[in-house]
Write a protein that holds these residues in place. Structure first.
Motif, PDB file in Angstrom:
ATOM      1  N   GLN A  87     -32.937 -28.313 -31.339  1.00 19.46           N
ATOM      2  CA  GLN A  87     -33.826 -27.684 -32.312  1.00 19.46           C
ATOM      3  C   GLN A  87     -35.237 -28.171 -32.011  1.00 19.46           C
TER       4      GLN A  87
ATOM      5  N   ARG B  18     -39.163 -27.937 -33.141  1.00 20.16           N
ATOM      6  CA  ARG B  18     -40.121 -27.501 -34.161  1.00 20.16           C
ATOM      7  C   ARG B  18     -41.523 -27.618 -33.579  1.00 20.16           C
TER       8      ARG B  18
ATOM      9  N   SER C 205     -41.238 -31.816 -33.236  1.00 25.97           N
ATOM     10  CA  SER C 205     -40.046 -32.640 -33.017  1.00 25.97           C
ATOM     11  C   SER C 205     -39.012 -31.881 -32.203  1.00 25.97           C
ATOM     12  N   VAL C 206     -38.176 -32.651 -31.537  1.00 29.36           N
ATOM     13  CA  VAL C 206     -37.051 -32.106 -30.770  1.00 29.36           C
ATOM     14  C   VAL C 206     -35.820 -32.883 -31.205  1.00 29.36           C
ATOM     15  N   LEU C 207     -34.826 -32.167 -31.745  1.00 32.80           N
ATOM     16  CA  LEU C 207     -33.604 -32.831 -32.198  1.00 32.80           C
ATOM     17  C   LEU C 207     -32.394 -32.110 -31.613  1.00 32.80           C
TER      18      LEU C 207
ATOM     19  N   ASP D 148     -38.685 -33.725 -40.531  1.00 35.37           N
ATOM     20  CA  ASP D 148     -37.416 -33.413 -39.849  1.00 35.37           C
ATOM     21  C   ASP D 148     -36.278 -33.365 -40.862  1.00 35.37           C
TER      22      ASP D 148
ATOM     23  N   PRO E  81     -30.501 -39.239 -32.376  1.00 37.95           N
ATOM     24  CA  PRO E  81     -30.363 -38.582 -33.675  1.00 37.95           C
ATOM     25  C   PRO E  81     -29.819 -37.166 -33.436  1.00 37.95           C
TER      26      PRO E  81
ATOM     27  N   LEU F  18     -28.562 -33.363 -35.483  1.00 40.58           N
ATOM     28  CA  LEU F  18     -28.353 -32.533 -36.662  1.00 40.58           C
ATOM     29  C   LEU F  18     -26.888 -32.128 -36.701  1.00 40.58           C
TER      30      LEU F  18
END
Lengths: 436, 436
Positions: A350, A352, A426-428, B236, B266, B268
């Motif tokens: 994900q 953003r 951010s990158v998740l 986030d 981290p 999601l």
């Protein structure tokens, strides 16, 4: 592996679980042998009628009806007949012969456990029964071994998937018990005669086994005060929901000042309790131990393939005891899989970012990802209000399909260089669906 | 128990976990000996400075600074120093002497595991390390033994309670990372220097240990691609909430067609995933295995008392191997607790009944419960509309405090005889709070 006489394994029964165990012993032979440290050979599969077995995975030449002859030739016997006889007599015969025994037979253990445990102790061999409670869930071994230095205070178990499924159907769809049982039967979760599940008898056998292990006390099925779900109504479930509770059939064993209380009954549990989230045909066992505190074990409580995992785990443990004397020295590294570099790992991502609020930006960003072979799963764009971006800006949240870390690095490098991109926020990574 | 030479146990370290293990070995001596089948004796507690130990539970005469002498006299060594040296040298010394070793030292195992495993295998002794991952949660033994006949596909672990607590605080209270870390420090969940937790290093060591065990492959901490929670922002977490996800720091080890991917970052997760419900400082490990399917193990991942449960479980297992050769024969029934009759079991109860809608009914019902020594926790009364009760009626839902089954039977008998009671609709037990 050096040439050794194989450990001879005999399987009693070839039903839902037995056929999967047989298939595992045959197709995973070299894997199991590597874990045991010795070759293994499935010599016989004992059935009532060899003509009843039509599963193409089962070699006809292994089938026999001569249980005594097969057992007398075995190093390890895996009993999956179920029921009391002839399982009891054959297990005692095997143990007295000096063979180790694996069983999933909850009824037998709940009625005749002490006799079997004593026979195994006298013979100095293993009797393992992980699959008797909780199907695939490792629960016997944790209670017996991992908590051996602790004191169990209470066990609360959802140990019957059929009734858990039925109660959930009643709760979510407002069904009567009989209607929900019918749904469970149609899906293969309930037997044609569902009484052992509905009346709590299956759960009571498991409660007796768990209580015996956890409290070092002989508890038979007759010691378990048992009430099934037969009297539960849709109104009970509606009221439970109204009061933020769920209704579960629980197997309970707890230490009290007066003694051990072992029982099975429907129980209202707060929606916050970890057991409340156990859905459908899943099982879970919640344990309160004096030092460890609360523990929960969760997984599939039934099914041939899942249960075969527990049976084969017991088999490896018993076979290791025969070969290596049971010493535990850490990991064995025979598999030696290549370990991927960080860049080769794959995830969903994900991202953003803040972009200029102008036409064509989404097209540019999408093209940039495509150029890097990263596929977009979803996009969310919404304008940002406020002083930070006086010329107007938008938040863009992109979720990708699975991509490598390297590909994502290239995407981020290119995004940062793209004129309308103001900031990568951010990158998740996203885990848990689409194999991501 | 017959007179036998006691197994001599040496403890290396007397910190948060060590002092609890020492207390357990001393206060539970006869319980542990019963489970092992031999007497045990804690001979030495090795510390850096005997004057630093002020815990009144620790006998001064057991304290020593002479690690080599203590180790050379031990049958079993429990290493709780932590860190690489002198733990590594002392463990190797013990193993080479033929002593079994229990350790909770994740850093040592993740950096020097193979050397230690090999030394234990060469000496033919146990090296057990349940407490190195997941604190009190039995996870090493299930992976190593219970899943020995299966193939693990993927492990997802919340194995660092500090970061789990911090992320939850950020999510629920909108705190910045530094603020949430401060809260964790104030509550004793985070160290003065929180970097090993925040940067993912602690989780990476645990990922290496889990991956080694589950995939039979040497994985060291340097093989783990590690990203901590340092870059996570309140935005986030707000966006995660908006999209029905939660953000967790995960230790991941998975088999892919190209090889093994081991990483910490981290991630999601959908709110429906079992890991999403793991709150506060709790830990959980989710495993997907080929046959078993999804499994989850949940509990306290840290804390001296909780972790001592895992250490003492390992200790009993290793000691049993020495005494009994590791054979497993079912329950041992030395405790022989009395099993309560059904009537003596205690629960909280919810009683739903229909009563006449007239003054004084509640008073009568309440008096009836009091006469039977059953105490009321809550009452809910609401009128029923409809044709079934033309004279008017009300639903009454009573929840009791803990009472015996016998007392409840008397209550029900008396309720059914009470004039204004039209029908007892259901009686359900309530579990999970107030010790009920």
């Amino acid at each position: 592996m050096e040439t050794q006489t194989p450990l001879k394994v005999v399987l009693l029964g070839c039903g839902v679980v037995g056929s999967q165990v047989a298939a595992g012993l045959l197709s995973e032979n070299s894997h199991l042998a590597a874990r045991i440290g010795a070759p293994i050979e499935l010599t016989d599969i004992v059935v009532r009628d060899v003509n009843e077995i039509t599963d193409p995975q089962i070699p006809k030449e292994l089938l026999t009806t001569d249980a005594n002859k097969a057992v007398d030739n075995a190093d390890i016997v895996i009993e999956l007949f179920g029921g009391i006889e002839p399982a009891r007599t054959l297990i005692l015969r095997a143990l007295n012969n000096g063979a180790s025994v694996i069983t999933a037979n909850k009824a037998l253990l709940a009625n005749h456990g002490p006799e079997l445990y004593q026979a195994a102790a006298n013979a100095g061999v293993d009797l393992q029964f992980e699959a008797s409670v909780g199907g695939a869930i490792p629960i016997i071994r944790p209670i017996r071994d991992s908590l051996a230095g602790d004191h169990v205070q209470r066990i609360l178990g959802i140990v019957n998937g059929t009734t858990n499924f039925v109660l959930e159907k009643m709760a979510t769809e407002g069904l009567e018990l009989s209607q929900a049982v019918k749904v469970a039967q149609d899906l293969g979760y309930a037997e044609a005669d569902p009484s052992a599940d509905v009346d709590g008898v299956d759960a009571a056998a498991k409660a007796a086994i768990l209580a015996s292990l956890a409290f070092h006390t002989r508890v038979g099925i007759d010691d378990v005060a048992t009430e099934g779900i037969g009297a539960v109504t849709p109104e009970d479930l509606a009221w439970a929901k109204h009061t933020h509770k769920v209704l579960k059939l629980l197997a309970i064993a707890e230490r009290t000042p007066a003694g051990l209380s072992v029982r099975v009954h429907p129980a209202l549990i707060s929606r916050d309790h970890p057991l409340a989230a156990v859905r459908g045909a899943f099982n879970a066992v919640f344990i309160d131990a004096q030092a460890a505190g609360p523990l929960m074990f969760y997984g599939q409580g039934a099914g041939g393939v899942a249960t075969s995992s527990a049976v084969l785990g017991d088999f490896v443990a018993a076979a290791r005891h025969m070969v290596q004397g049971g010493k535990v020295t850490g990991e064995s590294t025979y598999a030696r899989l290549p370990v991927l570099s960080a860049g080769a790992s794959r995830s969903r991502f994900q991202i953003r970012l803040v972009v200029a609020d102008q036409p064509g930006v989404l097209q540019q960003v999408a093209g940039l990802l495509a150029d890097n072979q990263v596929s977009i799963a979803s996009v969310n764009q919404h304008p940002i209000r406020g002083d930070k971006w006086p010329d107007g800006a938008a938040n863009l949240v992109i979720t990708t399909h699975t991509a490598t870390e390297s590909a994502l690095e290239h995407v981020l490098r290119d995004l940062r260089a793209l004129e309308p991109v103001r900031e990568v926020l951010s990158v998740l990574r996203v885990i848990g669906d689409e194999n991501g």
